[in-house]
Design a protein around this motif. Structure first.
Motif, PDB file in Angstrom:
ATOM      1  N   HIS A   1      50.037 -30.385 -13.763  1.00 34.65           N
ATOM      2  CA  HIS A   1      49.387 -31.134 -12.689  1.00 34.65           C
ATOM      3  C   HIS A   1      48.589 -32.311 -13.233  1.00 34.65           C
ATOM      4  O   HIS A   1      48.529 -33.363 -12.609  1.00 34.65           O
ATOM      5  N   THR A   2      48.026 -32.162 -14.406  1.00 35.31           N
ATOM      6  CA  THR A   2      47.330 -33.267 -15.066  1.00 35.31           C
ATOM      7  C   THR A   2      48.313 -34.385 -15.414  1.00 35.31           C
ATOM      8  O   THR A   2      47.970 -35.560 -15.394  1.00 35.31           O
ATOM      9  N   SER A   3      49.553 -34.022 -15.701  1.00 32.65           N
ATOM     10  CA  SER A   3      50.574 -34.991 -16.105  1.00 32.65           C
ATOM     11  C   SER A   3      51.147 -35.794 -14.945  1.00 32.65           C
ATOM     12  O   SER A   3      51.822 -36.800 -15.162  1.00 32.65           O
ATOM     13  N   LEU A   4      50.909 -35.371 -13.715  1.00 32.44           N
ATOM     14  CA  LEU A   4      51.474 -36.082 -12.570  1.00 32.44           C
ATOM     15  C   LEU A   4      51.034 -37.544 -12.527  1.00 32.44           C
ATOM     16  O   LEU A   4      51.825 -38.428 -12.204  1.00 32.44           O
TER      17      LEU A   4
ATOM     18  N   SER B   1      52.408 -43.302 -13.094  1.00 37.53           N
ATOM     19  CA  SER B   1      52.099 -44.613 -13.685  1.00 37.53           C
ATOM     20  C   SER B   1      53.320 -45.339 -14.234  1.00 37.53           C
ATOM     21  O   SER B   1      53.262 -46.542 -14.448  1.00 37.53           O
ATOM     22  N   VAL B   2      54.420 -44.622 -14.471  1.00 33.15           N
ATOM     23  CA  VAL B   2      55.598 -45.296 -15.037  1.00 33.15           C
ATOM     24  C   VAL B   2      56.708 -45.548 -14.019  1.00 33.15           C
ATOM     25  O   VAL B   2      57.680 -46.226 -14.328  1.00 33.15           O
ATOM     26  N   VAL B   3      56.569 -45.026 -12.810  1.00 33.10           N
ATOM     27  CA  VAL B   3      57.569 -45.299 -11.774  1.00 33.10           C
ATOM     28  C   VAL B   3      57.559 -46.794 -11.473  1.00 33.10           C
ATOM     29  O   VAL B   3      56.513 -47.404 -11.298  1.00 33.10           O
TER      30      VAL B   3
ATOM     31  N   VAL C   1      54.896 -38.866 -23.914  1.00 28.21           N
ATOM     32  CA  VAL C   1      55.389 -38.006 -24.981  1.00 28.21           C
ATOM     33  C   VAL C   1      55.761 -36.676 -24.344  1.00 28.21           C
ATOM     34  O   VAL C   1      54.929 -36.046 -23.685  1.00 28.21           O
ATOM     35  N   LEU C   2      57.018 -36.277 -24.517  1.00 25.68           N
ATOM     36  CA  LEU C   2      57.510 -35.000 -24.005  1.00 25.68           C
ATOM     37  C   LEU C   2      57.681 -34.083 -25.205  1.00 25.68           C
ATOM     38  O   LEU C   2      58.434 -34.397 -26.128  1.00 25.68           O
ATOM     39  N   GLU C   3      56.971 -32.947 -25.202  1.00 29.52           N
ATOM     40  CA  GLU C   3      57.011 -32.069 -26.359  1.00 29.52           C
ATOM     41  C   GLU C   3      56.820 -30.616 -25.946  1.00 29.52           C
ATOM     42  O   GLU C   3      56.245 -30.321 -24.904  1.00 29.52           O
TER      43      GLU C   3
ATOM     44  N   PHE D   1      56.037 -24.203 -22.754  1.00 25.02           N
ATOM     45  CA  PHE D   1      56.396 -25.144 -21.706  1.00 25.02           C
ATOM     46  C   PHE D   1      56.627 -26.534 -22.278  1.00 25.02           C
ATOM     47  O   PHE D   1      56.279 -26.825 -23.418  1.00 25.02           O
ATOM     48  N   LEU D   2      57.239 -27.382 -21.456  1.00 22.99           N
ATOM     49  CA  LEU D   2      57.428 -28.786 -21.781  1.00 22.99           C
ATOM     50  C   LEU D   2      56.165 -29.514 -21.346  1.00 22.99           C
ATOM     51  O   LEU D   2      55.812 -29.512 -20.166  1.00 22.99           O
ATOM     52  N   ASP D   3      55.483 -30.126 -22.300  1.00 22.14           N
ATOM     53  CA  ASP D   3      54.239 -30.824 -22.006  1.00 22.14           C
ATOM     54  C   ASP D   3      54.511 -32.322 -21.905  1.00 22.14           C
ATOM     55  O   ASP D   3      55.361 -32.861 -22.617  1.00 22.14           O
ATOM     56  N   ILE D   4      53.779 -32.976 -21.017  1.00 18.96           N
ATOM     57  CA  ILE D   4      53.881 -34.416 -20.818  1.00 18.96           C
ATOM     58  C   ILE D   4      52.524 -35.008 -21.142  1.00 18.96           C
ATOM     59  O   ILE D   4      51.532 -34.693 -20.479  1.00 18.96           O
TER      60      ILE D   4
END
Length: 190
Positions: free
Chosen positions: A13-16, A21-23, A67-69, A78-81
């Motif tokens: 939810h923090t990554s949303l 911002s990149v759309v 960064v996707l990691e 999980f996949l973090d953004i």
């Protein structure tokens, strides 16, 4: 669901805001972070429709780097953004391989990001976590970054590595055993 600040769903939810911002922005660079003992290209130069990456995928636009990691918190993988301003991106990609000129990334360079799709997976204690992110580009092209690795050329869920999947059929087929959706996921409405 638990609401601990350390849970992966809260990290998502923090990554949303980072995704929002990149759309509408164009991709300017793509790097794969790999450990020193990983093969130099893991087959990336062969025009493969799946790239295996052992640490992170770093995608930049003019103003933002994501960064996707793979990440683990309290036993949840999980996949973090993670988002960083572009001026800070240099430190984050110092040991990475520039893959922007490799097929099929080369065809997505300068393409605008139109939106995202997500695939979530449940855990034993009811916490949902992100395991795959689909990046949609203007013009109908998409790429999926998911937890996993290739075994015999076939995606297999190994959460400490990443797969970059350019083929929609493969992304639609690849699924975690306990998840109700494939890595293609569902549309994320920002």
């Amino acid at each position: 669901m638990k609401n601990s600040a350390n849970q992966p769903n809260n990290a998502f939810h923090t990554s949303l805001g980072v995704l929002r911002s990149v759309v509408g922005q164009s991709v300017t660079s793509v790097y794969y972070k790999c450990s020193n003992d990983a093969p130099m290209d893991l087959g990336w130069n062969e025009g493969a429709m799946i790239h295996e990456v052992d640490q992170a995928v770093v995608i930049s636009t003019a103003s933002q780097t994501i960064v996707l990691e793979w990440r683990i918190i309290d036993g949840h993988e999980f996949l973090d953004i993670v988002g960083v301003p572009n001026e800070a991106a240099t430190a984050g990609i110092a040991d990475a391989h520039d893959v922007a000129s490799l097929p099929p990334w080369q065809f997505l360079m300068t393409s605008e990001i139109a939106g995202f799709g997500i695939a979530m997976q449940p855990s034993g204690d009811g916490v949902e976590s992100l395991w795959a992110l689909r990046i949609d580009f203007v013009g109908q092209a998409s790429v999926v970054v998911a937890l996993g690795e290739l075994r015999g050329g076939v995606p297999d869920y190994q959460p400490d590595n990443l797969l970059v999947i350019f083929d929609p059929d493969t992304a639609s087929f690849y699924q975690v055993l306990d998840a109700s959706e494939s890595s293609w996921g569902r549309d994320l409405h920002l």
